[in-house]
Design a protein around this motif. Structure first.
Motif, short mmCIF file in Angstrom:
data_model
loop_
_atom_site.label_atom_id
_atom_site.label_comp_id
_atom_site.label_asym_id
_atom_site.label_seq_id
_atom_site.Cartn_x
_atom_site.Cartn_y
_atom_site.Cartn_z
N LEU A 1 31.95 34.07 39.73
CA LEU A 1 32.86 34.11 38.95
C LEU A 1 34.28 33.67 39.47
O LEU A 1 35.60 33.26 38.63
CB LEU A 1 33.36 35.30 39.27
N MET B 1 38.72 33.64 33.11
CA MET B 1 37.75 33.59 32.78
C MET B 1 37.11 34.87 31.79
O MET B 1 36.68 35.50 33.11
CB MET B 1 35.94 32.44 33.15
N LEU B 2 36.96 34.96 31.02
CA LEU B 2 35.76 36.66 30.54
C LEU B 2 34.49 35.86 30.88
O LEU B 2 34.40 35.59 30.20
CB LEU B 2 36.16 37.11 29.19
N TYR C 1 33.13 40.82 33.46
CA TYR C 1 34.51 40.67 34.53
C TYR C 1 35.66 39.79 34.10
O TYR C 1 34.69 38.12 33.94
CB TYR C 1 33.24 40.47 36.04
N ARG C 2 37.01 39.45 35.09
CA ARG C 2 37.51 37.91 34.84
C ARG C 2 37.68 38.17 36.91
O ARG C 2 38.00 38.94 37.18
CB ARG C 2 38.38 38.54 34.41
N ILE D 1 41.03 37.40 38.11
CA ILE D 1 42.22 37.10 38.13
C ILE D 1 42.70 36.45 39.11
O ILE D 1 43.99 36.07 38.85
CB ILE D 1 42.77 38.56 37.49
#
Length: 117
Positions: free
Chosen positions: A51, A57-58, A108-109, A111
């Motif tokens: 991640l 990015m999704l 999930y992203r 962030i």
């Protein structure tokens, strides 16, 4: 061009990632906070790194399963549990999240604002 993009991606995979007081060191396979190492199970570490290397990015649940559990039947609750472990390790249990955003039924992203070194 295409090759420079591939090189940049490869370089990011070996580069330390800082966000807030946390640091991910891909080469050493460590997550630390203010210099203290945080123990993570191997798969939890892999999800975090995957991640964090794709900030903003999704990342779909399917992408995570395909990348980190290839050829293994995994239930969605397995990933939910890993994300919960990450939220505890990263102290990211508030609303709204500061580090990992959940997009219900999508993925999930990552962030958090990151800096690479």
């Amino acid at each position: 061009g295409y090759l420079s993009g591939a090189r940049e991606t490869s370089a990011l995979r070996q580069t330390s990632i800082r966000f807030g007081e946390f640091r991910i060191d891909p080469a050493a396979h460590t997550l630390s906070r203010a210099g203290a190492t945080i123990a993570l199970r191997p798969r939890t570490w892999e999800v975090l790194l995957y991640l964090a290397q794709r900030p903003g990015m999704l990342v779909s649940t399917r992408q995570l399963f395909d990348a980190l559990w290839p050829g293994i039947a995994v239930t969605p609750s397995t990933l939910t549990n890993v994300i919960s472990e990450l939220r505890v390790a990263l102290d990211d249990r508030g609303r709204p999240p500061r580090i990992i955003e959940t997009l219900h039924r999508r993925g999930y992203r990552f962030i958090a604002d990151i800096a690479t070194e």
